[in-house]
Scaffold this motif. Structure first.
Motif, PDB file in Angstrom:
ATOM      1  N   ALA A 197       0.686  -1.045  -0.380  1.00 52.12           N
ATOM      2  CA  ALA A 197      -0.015   0.301   0.003  1.00 52.12           C
ATOM      3  C   ALA A 197       0.491   0.761  -0.228  1.00 52.12           C
ATOM      4  CB  ALA A 197      -0.576  -0.165   1.473  1.00 52.12           C
ATOM      5  N   ASP A 198       0.610   2.328  -0.878  1.00 50.69           N
ATOM      6  CA  ASP A 198       0.785   3.458  -1.075  1.00 50.69           C
ATOM      7  C   ASP A 198       0.253   4.668  -0.456  1.00 50.69           C
ATOM      8  OD1 ASP A 198       3.404   5.496  -1.391  1.00 50.69           O
ATOM      9  OD2 ASP A 198       2.367   5.719  -3.617  1.00 50.69           O
ATOM     10  N   LYS A 199       0.621   5.243   0.844  1.00 49.90           N
ATOM     11  CA  LYS A 199       0.544   6.257   1.404  1.00 49.90           C
ATOM     12  C   LYS A 199      -1.335   6.240   1.663  1.00 49.90           C
ATOM     13  CE  LYS A 199       3.305   9.635  -0.545  1.00 49.90           C
ATOM     14  NZ  LYS A 199       4.172  10.183  -1.416  1.00 49.90           N
ATOM     15  N   ILE A 200      -1.809   4.643   1.331  1.00 52.23           N
ATOM     16  CA  ILE A 200      -3.079   4.792   2.062  1.00 52.23           C
ATOM     17  C   ILE A 200      -3.431   3.577   3.010  1.00 52.23           C
ATOM     18  CG2 ILE A 200      -3.952   3.310   0.375  1.00 52.23           C
ATOM     19  CD1 ILE A 200      -6.871   4.949  -0.501  1.00 52.23           C
ATOM     20  N   ASN A 201      -4.321   3.019   3.440  1.00 52.47           N
ATOM     21  CA  ASN A 201      -4.392   2.553   4.828  1.00 52.47           C
ATOM     22  C   ASN A 201      -4.510   0.837   3.528  1.00 52.47           C
ATOM     23  OD1 ASN A 201      -4.242   3.892   6.790  1.00 52.47           O
ATOM     24  ND2 ASN A 201      -6.504   3.954   7.230  1.00 52.47           N
ATOM     25  N   PHE A 202      -3.942   0.140   4.240  1.00 48.49           N
ATOM     26  CA  PHE A 202      -3.944  -1.203   3.323  1.00 48.49           C
ATOM     27  C   PHE A 202      -5.355  -2.082   3.864  1.00 48.49           C
ATOM     28  CE2 PHE A 202      -2.970  -5.715   2.391  1.00 48.49           C
ATOM     29  CZ  PHE A 202      -2.323  -6.078   1.649  1.00 48.49           C
ATOM     30  N   GLU A 238       5.613 -13.534 -10.834  1.00 41.63           N
ATOM     31  CA  GLU A 238       6.121 -12.130 -10.203  1.00 41.63           C
ATOM     32  C   GLU A 238       4.385 -11.762 -10.362  1.00 41.63           C
ATOM     33  OE1 GLU A 238       7.690 -11.908  -7.879  1.00 41.63           O
ATOM     34  OE2 GLU A 238       8.761 -14.342  -8.654  1.00 41.63           O
ATOM     35  N   VAL A 239       2.919 -11.292  -9.638  1.00 42.53           N
ATOM     36  CA  VAL A 239       2.019 -10.862  -9.524  1.00 42.53           C
ATOM     37  C   VAL A 239       2.370  -9.421  -8.408  1.00 42.53           C
ATOM     38  CG1 VAL A 239      -0.218 -10.502  -9.372  1.00 42.53           C
ATOM     39  CG2 VAL A 239       1.281 -12.192 -10.778  1.00 42.53           C
ATOM     40  N   ASN A 240       2.308  -8.325  -8.106  1.00 44.23           N
ATOM     41  CA  ASN A 240       3.186  -7.067  -7.535  1.00 44.23           C
ATOM     42  C   ASN A 240       1.799  -6.865  -7.301  1.00 44.23           C
ATOM     43  OD1 ASN A 240       5.213  -8.041  -7.176  1.00 44.23           O
ATOM     44  ND2 ASN A 240       6.022  -7.174  -9.287  1.00 44.23           N
ATOM     45  N   TYR A 241       1.001  -5.972  -6.962  1.00 47.52           N
ATOM     46  CA  TYR A 241      -0.174  -5.395  -6.215  1.00 47.52           C
ATOM     47  C   TYR A 241       0.142  -4.198  -5.357  1.00 47.52           C
ATOM     48  CZ  TYR A 241      -3.552  -8.877  -7.728  1.00 47.52           C
ATOM     49  OH  TYR A 241      -4.484  -9.880  -8.751  1.00 47.52           O
ATOM     50  N   LEU A 242      -0.189  -3.235  -5.871  1.00 51.66           N
ATOM     51  CA  LEU A 242      -0.130  -1.624  -5.628  1.00 51.66           C
ATOM     52  C   LEU A 242      -1.348  -1.568  -4.671  1.00 51.66           C
ATOM     53  CD1 LEU A 242       1.949   0.746  -3.965  1.00 51.66           C
ATOM     54  CD2 LEU A 242       1.608   1.092  -6.060  1.00 51.66           C
ATOM     55  N   PHE A 243      -1.748  -1.476  -3.983  1.00 49.64           N
ATOM     56  CA  PHE A 243      -2.970  -0.718  -3.662  1.00 49.64           C
ATOM     57  C   PHE A 243      -2.677   1.132  -2.984  1.00 49.64           C
ATOM     58  CE2 PHE A 243      -3.471  -4.703  -1.862  1.00 49.64           C
ATOM     59  CZ  PHE A 243      -4.690  -5.010  -2.627  1.00 49.64           C
ATOM     60  N   CYS A 244      -3.408   1.775  -4.247  1.00 54.05           N
ATOM     61  CA  CYS A 244      -2.802   3.669  -3.630  1.00 54.05           C
ATOM     62  C   CYS A 244      -4.608   4.503  -3.789  1.00 54.05           C
ATOM     63  CB  CYS A 244      -2.085   3.541  -4.654  1.00 54.05           C
ATOM     64  SG  CYS A 244      -2.662   4.021  -6.370  1.00 54.05           S
ATOM     65  N   THR A 245      -3.959   5.911  -3.707  1.00 52.09           N
ATOM     66  CA  THR A 245      -4.889   6.318  -4.053  1.00 52.09           C
ATOM     67  C   THR A 245      -5.136   6.931  -5.409  1.00 52.09           C
ATOM     68  OG1 THR A 245      -2.926   7.980  -3.887  1.00 52.09           O
ATOM     69  CG2 THR A 245      -3.620   7.861  -1.775  1.00 52.09           C
ATOM     70  N   ASP A 246      -6.162   8.167  -5.384  1.00 53.65           N
ATOM     71  CA  ASP A 246      -6.123   8.202  -6.751  1.00 53.65           C
ATOM     72  C   ASP A 246      -5.319   9.130  -7.198  1.00 53.65           C
ATOM     73  OD1 ASP A 246      -9.214   7.008  -7.010  1.00 53.65           O
ATOM     74  OD2 ASP A 246     -10.158   9.732  -6.526  1.00 53.65           O
ATOM     75  N   ILE A 280      -2.217  -2.137 -10.252  1.00 53.34           N
ATOM     76  CA  ILE A 280      -1.707  -1.118  -9.182  1.00 53.34           C
ATOM     77  C   ILE A 280      -3.662  -1.123  -9.359  1.00 53.34           C
ATOM     78  CG2 ILE A 280      -1.491   1.636  -9.232  1.00 53.34           C
ATOM     79  CD1 ILE A 280       1.136   1.146 -11.646  1.00 53.34           C
ATOM     80  N   ILE A 281      -4.414  -0.477  -7.780  1.00 50.85           N
ATOM     81  CA  ILE A 281      -5.615  -0.282  -7.342  1.00 50.85           C
ATOM     82  C   ILE A 281      -5.657   0.875  -6.325  1.00 50.85           C
ATOM     83  CG2 ILE A 281      -7.337  -1.246  -6.505  1.00 50.85           C
ATOM     84  CD1 ILE A 281      -6.297  -4.178  -7.121  1.00 50.85           C
ATOM     85  N   SER A 282      -6.422   1.844  -7.260  1.00 51.69           N
ATOM     86  CA  SER A 282      -7.478   2.636  -6.269  1.00 51.69           C
ATOM     87  C   SER A 282      -8.193   2.601  -5.506  1.00 51.69           C
ATOM     88  CB  SER A 282      -7.550   3.855  -7.609  1.00 51.69           C
ATOM     89  OG  SER A 282      -7.705   4.966  -6.434  1.00 51.69           O
ATOM     90  N   LEU A 283      -7.712   2.041  -3.903  1.00 51.65           N
ATOM     91  CA  LEU A 283      -8.845   2.058  -3.046  1.00 51.65           C
ATOM     92  C   LEU A 283     -10.107   3.248  -3.235  1.00 51.65           C
ATOM     93  CD1 LEU A 283      -6.723   0.756  -0.758  1.00 51.65           C
ATOM     94  CD2 LEU A 283      -7.659  -0.882  -2.345  1.00 51.65           C
ATOM     95  N   GLU A 284      -9.380   4.805  -3.309  1.00 50.32           N
ATOM     96  CA  GLU A 284     -10.647   5.382  -3.345  1.00 50.32           C
ATOM     97  C   GLU A 284     -11.810   5.625  -4.624  1.00 50.32           C
ATOM     98  OE1 GLU A 284      -8.208   9.152  -1.710  1.00 50.32           O
ATOM     99  OE2 GLU A 284      -7.833   8.691  -3.572  1.00 50.32           O
ATOM    100  N   THR A 285     -11.072   5.283  -5.844  1.00 50.04           N
ATOM    101  CA  THR A 285     -11.782   4.587  -6.984  1.00 50.04           C
ATOM    102  C   THR A 285     -12.624   3.162  -6.352  1.00 50.04           C
ATOM    103  OG1 THR A 285     -10.082   5.998  -8.519  1.00 50.04           O
ATOM    104  CG2 THR A 285     -12.332   4.997  -9.218  1.00 50.04           C
ATOM    105  N   VAL A 286     -12.121   2.384  -6.542  1.00 47.70           N
ATOM    106  CA  VAL A 286     -13.139   1.172  -5.676  1.00 47.70           C
ATOM    107  C   VAL A 286     -13.880   1.455  -4.903  1.00 47.70           C
ATOM    108  CG1 VAL A 286     -12.707  -1.004  -4.464  1.00 47.70           C
ATOM    109  CG2 VAL A 286     -10.500  -0.787  -6.472  1.00 47.70           C
TER     110      VAL A 286
END
Length: 140
Positions: free
Chosen positions: A7-12, A37-45, A80-86
């Motif tokens: 997670a980058d600058k957002i709660n996991f 190798e699959v890497n997920y990054l949860f992030c902000t908008d 890369i997934i924006s948790l805010e948009t989700v």
């Protein structure tokens, strides 16, 4: 073979990593694929907009970006997934946040398995594949 989550600058998000990893492997296997190798990054908008602009020359927000590095039957990539948009989409479509997050998590894997969503027909096929995959996960 590795699936990682950061997670980058957002709660996991509250996900059961082990269950998600096993689910991803099962879905990939159903398409004749194995995991590299699959890497997920949860992030902000803001972060996903930055990536979208820098790497894809798209000046808009999205819920997911998939960078596919797969070779042959071994899928690898960065998702890369924006948790805010989700969260926004879960409200917009009246779905549970966790279900929407699972949909997006598997969406990137389905892209790596060869399913696209560039046309209306392809988008319908992607939604069908997502729904089939979601039936295979244990609810959280």
């Amino acid at each position: 073979m590795a699936i990682t989550f950061q997670a980058d600058k957002i709660n996991f998000p509250k996900i059961r990593k082990g269950d998600i990893k096993n689910w991803i492997k099962r879905v990939a296997a159903s398409y004749g694929k194995t995991i590299g190798e699959v890497n997920y990054l949860f992030c902000t908008d803001d972060k996903i907009l930055e990536v979208n602009t820098q790497y894809l020359s798209h000046d808009f927000y999205t819920d997911i970006i998939t960078f596919d590095y797969s070779e042959g039957d071994k899928i690898s990539g960065d998702i890369i997934i924006s948790l805010e948009t989700v969260r926004t989409n879960s409200q917009k479509y009246s779905t549970d946040f966790t279900e929407e997050l699972h949909r997006v998590i598997i969406h990137g894997i389905l892209h790596m398995c060869g399913i696209d969503d560039k046309s209306e027909t392809a988008s319908l096929n992607m939604r069908k594949a997502e729904n089939q995959a979601l039936e295979q996960i244990n609810p959280q």
